[in-house]
Enzyme design. Structure first.
Site, PDB file in Angstrom:
ATOM      1  N   ASP A 178      -0.375   4.366   1.012  1.00 20.70           N
ATOM      2  CA  ASP A 178      -0.681   5.331   2.081  1.00 20.70           C
ATOM      3  C   ASP A 178       0.082   5.009   3.365  1.00 20.70           C
ATOM      4  O   ASP A 178       0.493   3.861   3.589  1.00 20.70           O
ATOM      5  CB  ASP A 178      -2.194   5.383   2.343  1.00 20.70           C
ATOM      6  CG  ASP A 178      -2.772   4.031   2.739  1.00 20.70           C
ATOM      7  OD1 ASP A 178      -2.398   3.014   2.119  1.00 20.70           O
ATOM      8  OD2 ASP A 178      -3.588   3.980   3.683  1.00 20.70           O
ATOM      9  N   HIS A 202       3.563   2.251  12.546  1.00 21.73           N
ATOM     10  CA  HIS A 202       2.675   3.162  13.294  1.00 21.73           C
ATOM     11  C   HIS A 202       3.333   3.739  14.555  1.00 21.73           C
ATOM     12  O   HIS A 202       2.688   4.438  15.313  1.00 21.73           O
ATOM     13  CB  HIS A 202       1.349   2.484  13.686  1.00 21.73           C
ATOM     14  CG  HIS A 202       0.534   2.046  12.513  1.00 21.73           C
ATOM     15  ND1 HIS A 202      -0.844   1.983  12.534  1.00 21.73           N
ATOM     16  CD2 HIS A 202       0.888   1.662  11.262  1.00 21.73           C
ATOM     17  CE1 HIS A 202      -1.284   1.559  11.361  1.00 21.73           C
ATOM     18  NE2 HIS A 202      -0.243   1.361  10.570  1.00 21.73           N
ATOM     19  N   ASP A 249       2.559  -7.226   4.408  1.00 23.04           N
ATOM     20  CA  ASP A 249       2.237  -6.107   5.305  1.00 23.04           C
ATOM     21  C   ASP A 249       2.075  -6.630   6.723  1.00 23.04           C
ATOM     22  O   ASP A 249       1.088  -6.342   7.393  1.00 23.04           O
ATOM     23  CB  ASP A 249       0.960  -5.420   4.812  1.00 23.04           C
ATOM     24  CG  ASP A 249       0.729  -4.081   5.490  1.00 23.04           C
ATOM     25  OD1 ASP A 249       1.687  -3.550   6.072  1.00 23.04           O
ATOM     26  OD2 ASP A 249      -0.410  -3.575   5.434  1.00 23.04           O
ATOM     27  N   GLU A 309      -5.102   1.782   2.466  1.00 20.63           N
ATOM     28  CA  GLU A 309      -5.096   0.574   3.304  1.00 20.63           C
ATOM     29  C   GLU A 309      -5.321   0.912   4.775  1.00 20.63           C
ATOM     30  O   GLU A 309      -5.951   0.156   5.501  1.00 20.63           O
ATOM     31  CB  GLU A 309      -3.777  -0.184   3.142  1.00 20.63           C
ATOM     32  CG  GLU A 309      -3.792  -1.585   3.740  1.00 20.63           C
ATOM     33  CD  GLU A 309      -3.517  -1.639   5.231  1.00 20.63           C
ATOM     34  OE1 GLU A 309      -3.958  -2.604   5.884  1.00 20.63           O
ATOM     35  OE2 GLU A 309      -2.879  -0.709   5.759  1.00 20.63           O
ATOM     36  N   GLU A 310      -4.792   2.047   5.201  1.00 22.84           N
ATOM     37  CA  GLU A 310      -4.813   2.354   6.639  1.00 22.84           C
ATOM     38  C   GLU A 310      -6.183   2.803   7.142  1.00 22.84           C
ATOM     39  O   GLU A 310      -6.430   2.807   8.332  1.00 22.84           O
ATOM     40  CB  GLU A 310      -3.771   3.441   6.959  1.00 22.84           C
ATOM     41  CG  GLU A 310      -2.333   3.046   6.636  1.00 22.84           C
ATOM     42  CD  GLU A 310      -1.783   1.970   7.570  1.00 22.84           C
ATOM     43  OE1 GLU A 310      -2.508   1.529   8.476  1.00 22.84           O
ATOM     44  OE2 GLU A 310      -0.624   1.576   7.372  1.00 22.84           O
ATOM     45  N   HIS A 343       0.805  -1.229   0.000  1.00 26.19           N
ATOM     46  CA  HIS A 343       0.000   0.000   0.000  1.00 26.19           C
ATOM     47  C   HIS A 343       0.832   1.272   0.000  1.00 26.19           C
ATOM     48  O   HIS A 343       1.911   1.331   0.570  1.00 26.19           O
ATOM     49  CB  HIS A 343      -1.048  -0.001   1.105  1.00 26.19           C
ATOM     50  CG  HIS A 343      -0.525  -0.063   2.510  1.00 26.19           C
ATOM     51  ND1 HIS A 343      -0.192   1.069   3.224  1.00 26.19           N
ATOM     52  CD2 HIS A 343      -0.311  -1.098   3.349  1.00 26.19           C
ATOM     53  CE1 HIS A 343       0.209   0.714   4.437  1.00 26.19           C
ATOM     54  NE2 HIS A 343       0.156  -0.593   4.550  1.00 26.19           N
ATOM     55  N   ASP A 357       6.123   0.306   6.990  1.00 26.58           N
ATOM     56  CA  ASP A 357       4.704   0.101   6.670  1.00 26.58           C
ATOM     57  C   ASP A 357       4.251   1.125   5.644  1.00 26.58           C
ATOM     58  O   ASP A 357       3.852   2.194   5.994  1.00 26.58           O
ATOM     59  CB  ASP A 357       3.875   0.229   7.953  1.00 26.58           C
ATOM     60  CG  ASP A 357       2.400   0.002   7.729  1.00 26.58           C
ATOM     61  OD1 ASP A 357       2.044  -0.543   6.682  1.00 26.58           O
ATOM     62  OD2 ASP A 357       1.607   0.400   8.595  1.00 26.58           O
TER      63      ASP A 357
END
Ligand SMILES: [Zn+2]
Length: 401
Positions: A92, A377, A184, A157-158, A90, A123
């Site tokens: 984003d 994150h 992921d 995705e997030e 992803h 990520d």
């Protein structure tokens, strides 16, 4: 097939990978849902590196985003077979969080001690760039793999995948017999492949009694006390009923946790007439969420006999069938890991949901795998350059085995 050539070719892309990932970190692709402008600038930048691939861009309309769209980029290499192995990463990233906790600027890559620091480095930048390195290595060698290889760089995705994976699945982009790898999530050793996820169920309980002064409880009905008893009873019944164990998971059982509680009254001397609380349930794939909800309903009816009214609401639910351990995608990934890194990989299940769940729900066998220290994150997120290169080697071999 001499895999050594492929290995060495990927190695040549090491500096390219570090540079590209560093640049991507600067192209802050935060979803409008999190106050950002979306992924268009990042997608357009990436497209410069897709010479030799068959490229398709699927823009999904989103007025809130820069350019009015959420871009999804697909880059294909045709193999001997039409059947395709997808590596889905992803574009984003999540916001930086508390910037004071960062030792380096979150959106400027810093390369230090074999790591690249920055938001989105692990990520999902690492896997995105690794898959691109793999594809470019195959193309530069002029090889035609056994299976077709498709890289998908997806949006959103997030924050739910509405403009990304979910939309691509709805549009039929992934052929029915596709093999899907979602890099992921994973472990620092890269030796575990995630093939199953617990189903998630969030329940909201609203207990209605009758508010009154605390000195005369007989005139009311204390919603707080009823709620506490109700939650404890639900908790007990669920844990007593759903006892199956599955060693793919840690912990091996379904979990049922009372969590959030909303504020009821402002003062100590009022008996609350309403009490609202929540429960987080993570249920083994052995059970359906319907069974869980039905049991809660039984407890609810029992409690309502005492004159209270209880509402049970499903706030979120998500479940997906596990991917069999002997499915082709898992076998191929294991074989690639063995060839490139001498790893004999195992499988495991996760307590939370990844975007792999969307694929599994749609009927695709899906392996979630990458080699990561799990800094996603968090402040000071980083990717190990070794992992970037070694995962690229695995992706490069994947369509040949
Ligand atoms: Zn991610």
């Amino acid at each position: 097939m001499d895999f050594k050539v492929l290995d060495e070719k990927v190695e040549e892309f090491r500096d390219f990978g570090v540079e590209l990932l560093s640049k991507l970190i600067e192209l802050k692709a935060i979803s409008p849902d999190s106050g950002g402008e979306g992924e268009l600038k990042k997608a357009e930048y990436l497209e410069r590196f897709l010479d030799g691939f068959e490229v398709e861009r699927i823009d999904v309309k989103d007025e809130r985003a820069y350019g009015g769209v959420r871009p999804n980029v697909i880059a294909r290499i045709r193999g001997e077979k039409r059947r395709t192995i997808w590596v889905v990463s992803h574009l984003d990233v999540v916001p930086e969080g508390d910037e004071k906790l960062w030792k380096t600027p979150p959106f400027r890559a810093v390369v230090r001690e074999g790591k690249i620091f920055g938001r989105g480095s692990e990520d999902n930048g690492q896997s995105l760039v690794a898959s691109l390195m793999a594809g470019r290595a195959i193309l530069e060698l002029g090889l035609k793999p056994k299976f077709s290889l498709a890289l998908a760089f997806v949006a959103d995705e997030e924050t739910g995948s509405e403009f990304g994976i979910q939309e691509l699945i709805r549009r039929g982009i992934f052929e029915k017999d596709s093999l899907i790898v979602v890099p992921d999530g994973g472990t620092p050793e890269g030796n575990l492949i995630e093939i199953a996820e617990k189903s998630i169920l969030w329940l909201k309980f609203s207990v209605f009694g009758r508010q009154t002064h605390a000195s005369s409880p007989h005139k009311g009905l204390n919603a707080n006390r009823l709620a506490m008893k109700f939650i404890l009873e639900v908790d007990r019944k669920l844990r007593e009923t759903f006892t199956a164990e599955n060693t793919l998971f840690t912990p091996p059982r379904s979990t049922f946790e009372p969590t959030k509680r909303e504020k009821n009254v402002d003062n100590v001397n009022t008996i609350p007439g309403v009490d609202v609380s929540y429960m987080d349930c993570r249920v083994l794939p052995e059970y359906s969420l319907e069974e869980v909800v039905n049991l809660v309903e039984v407890v609810k009816k029992e409690f309502e006999k005492d004159g209270a009214r209880i509402e049970v609401e499903i706030v979120q639910e998500n479940s997906s069938p596990p991917t069999p351990e002997d499915s082709e995608v898992v076998k191929k990934l294991k074989e690639s890991l063995r060839i490139t890194r001498g790893i004999s990989a195992g499988v495991y299940g996760m307590g939370g949901n990844t975007c792999g769940a969307f694929f599994r729900k749609a009927g695709f066998h899906t392996a979630v795998w990458s080699t990561v220290d799990n800094t996603a994150h968090q402040p000071n997120e980083y990717c190990r350059i070794e992992n970037l290169v070694n995962d690229a080697k695995v992706f490069a071999v994947l369509p040949f085995v």
